[in-house]
Structures are given as structure tokens and as C-alpha cells.
Design a protein around this motif. Structure first.
Motif: not given
Length: 294
Positions: A19-26, A274-280, A287-289
Motif C-alpha cells: 500500500v503506497l501513500l500517494a505523493g502530492c496530487s490534485t 508515478i506519483q510516488r516516484s515524482l514526489s520530492p 510504505t506499509r504492507l
């Protein structure tokens, strides 16, 4: 409601489902969480910075998986090579044999003696994932599909795809046809770097053929700004696969997700990666399982 999995299966699945915490996104709240309930024996993923080759994320990226129609990326690689060398032009007519025409859907459906030009063949493989056209291309370039598959495997080794074996040009089920998420990322980067003049095909979501609009099923196109291809795939043994190219704001990523339970789930996961990889703050991203019941 289905019965719970035995405890050992639940524990094992939890080790690969994330489970991924999404990066900044609108479009996605910053604290939202995305689960990928894919079976452990099918799920694999990797994100690579295509400019540097740096691996940004991976789960089971070197584990053997069925490529399904991701196979057609190599069919196209060899067709692009033939274009580059002058062996074929975009107007060259490729005959569709009875064997090619007999392939199961998806396909364009040809009658005996018909052919397709190379330009349309590329679009049919990219957009429609047409099995009849992929086999016709393999037979035309290789003399037979078996020989073409051997050439596909040989080229895979030359590109550094160390764990891939191709058995056909289409990706239709074959127990011997295997790959890894890492190898598919290598192939995605190779297509982008070697054939930039042809890469625009992968961003097309439909095309006209014999007066009919043929629509594709890569829903990542137009969903996330910067996504410009590449290819989806599905057979029952593989689950839902995708290789996605992101190219915007000076960043170029290749994202591979294999083994999702649905196209929607697969696409949601790609977007989150993608959001995770672009996040500063990617390095500190939470990240948790988590186990998701099948």
C-alpha cells in the motif's frame, strides 16, 4: 463470500502486496492509500528512471512472469529494426497467412489472401494488440513464427534481458514464454532510446483501418499527464500487465506492473507509483504492507 486463505498463504501474500501513500496530487488526497491485491505468484513491479537507469522501486522484479501481450513490444522492436535497415518501408505489404488469420482475438480479422501495410500493422499491434497481425509480422520477418521467436529471444539477450524467453510473436499462452518486470523495463527503455522517431505510435489510442475506427485499451493514455505509452497485456495465467512510459517536466520513468487482478487496479497502481516516484519526499514516503483478501 469466499473462504479466508490459509494462514501461511495470507502471510506470504502480505509480503508482496503493498500500500503506497500517494505523493502530492490534485486527483488523489495526499494521505490516501492504494492496495494491490494481486496473487503473490503473479504480482511484480518496478520503476526505473529512464535517464539514469536508477531503480526507484521494485517488488519481485526478477521473478519469472508470463509477459502476455507485452511480448508484442519485442515484435515491434524487430519491425522497427527492419524499417531502420530499409528491409521494409511503411508501405510494404505483409501477407496474412491462414495461420495468422486463425489466431484468437483480439484481432483485425482477415480473409484468405489479404495483407496489411507496415504502418497499419504497427498501429494494429500497438492500439488493438492484434494477434493476427503480430503473427503475420513474425512470419514475414522470420520466415516462420518459431524462427522469429528465436530471434526475439536472441535480441532480448543482446539488450540485457537476461531472464526472458519468447515462444511466439503475440504473447498468447505458452508455458515456455517467460519474462520479468525488470526485463520488460529494459525493453521499454530500449524502444524509447533506440527508436525515438517511432515511439509516437505508442501514444496512439485509436486508428482508422478500412474506414473503421479501431479503439485501444491502454487507459493510462490521457489519464496521467506525461504518460506517452507503452503497452498493456493480459492472459489468464499472467493477470493484467502494463509497461508505462512517463515523460514530462524533465523526468522520464518506465513503470512496469504485472499480475494485477483487473485493468482498473493495475492502472491505479501505476498512477500511484508515478506519483510516488515524482514526489520530492519519495525517500521518506510512508510504505506499509497489507493483506488484501482474494
Amino acid at each position: 463470500m469466499s473462504n479466508p486463505l490459509p494462514l501461511i498463504q495470507r502471510v506470504f501474500a502480505a509480503l508482496v502486496l503493498l500500500v503506497l501513500l500517494a505523493g502530492c496530487s490534485t486527483t488523489t488526497p495526499p494521505d490516501s492509500v492504494l492496495a494491490v491485491p494481486a496473487p503473490a505468484q503473479k504480482y511484480a513491479a518496478i520503476v526505473v528512471d529512464a535517464r539514469t537507469g536508477k531503480q526507484l522501486f521494485e517488488v519481485s522484479s526478477t521473478a519469472q512472469r508470463y509477459p502476455a501481450s507485452l511480448t508484442k513490444m519485442m515484435t515491434l522492436y524487430l519491425l522497427f529494426e527492419a524499417l531502420e535497415s530499409g528491409r521494409v518501408s511503411k508501405q510494404t505489404q505483409i501477407p496474412v497467412s491462414d495461420n495468422a488469420a486463425s489466431q484468437p482475438p483480439t484481432k483485425l480479422r482477415f480473409r484468405r489472401g489479404e495483407s496489411i501495410d507496415v504502418d497499419s500493422a504497427i498501429r494494429a499491434i500497438v492500439v488493438k494488440s492484434a494477434n493476427d497481425v503480430a503473427v503475420a509480422v513474425g512470419e514475414y520477418l522470420g520466415g516462420s513464427e518459431v524462427q522469429f521467436a528465436a530471434t526475439m529471444t536472441s535480441r532480448a539477450r543482446q539488450l540485457g534481458m537476461t531472464s526472458t524467453i519468447f515462444r511466439n510473436a503475440s504473447g498468447l499462452p505458452d508455458d515456455g514464454q517467460m519474462t520479468t518486470a525488470r526485463d520488460m523495463a529494459v525493453l521499454g527503455m530500449a524502444l524509447h532510446q533506440r527508436f525515438p522517431q517511432q515511439f509516437h505510435y505508442f501514444s496512439e489510442s485509436d486508428f482508422m483501418f478500412r474506414g473503421r475506427l479501431v479503439r485501444g485499451h491502454n487507459d493510462m493514455l490521457g489519464r496521467v499527464r506525461g504518460v506517452d505509452g507503452i503497452k498493456t497485456g493480459y492472459i489468464r495465467a499472467s493477470g493484467f500487465n502494463i509497461v508505462t512510459s512517463y515523460n514530462a517536466d524533465g523526468r522520464n520513468l518506465i513503470v512496469v506492473v504485472m499480475g494485477a487482478d483487473s485493468a482498473r487496479q493495475r492502472n491505479d497502481h501505476v498512477e500511484a507509483l508515478i506519483q510516488r516516484s515524482l514526489s520530492p519526499t519519495m525517500d521518506g514516503a510512508k510504505t506499509r504492507l497489507m493483506f488484501a483478501e482474494q
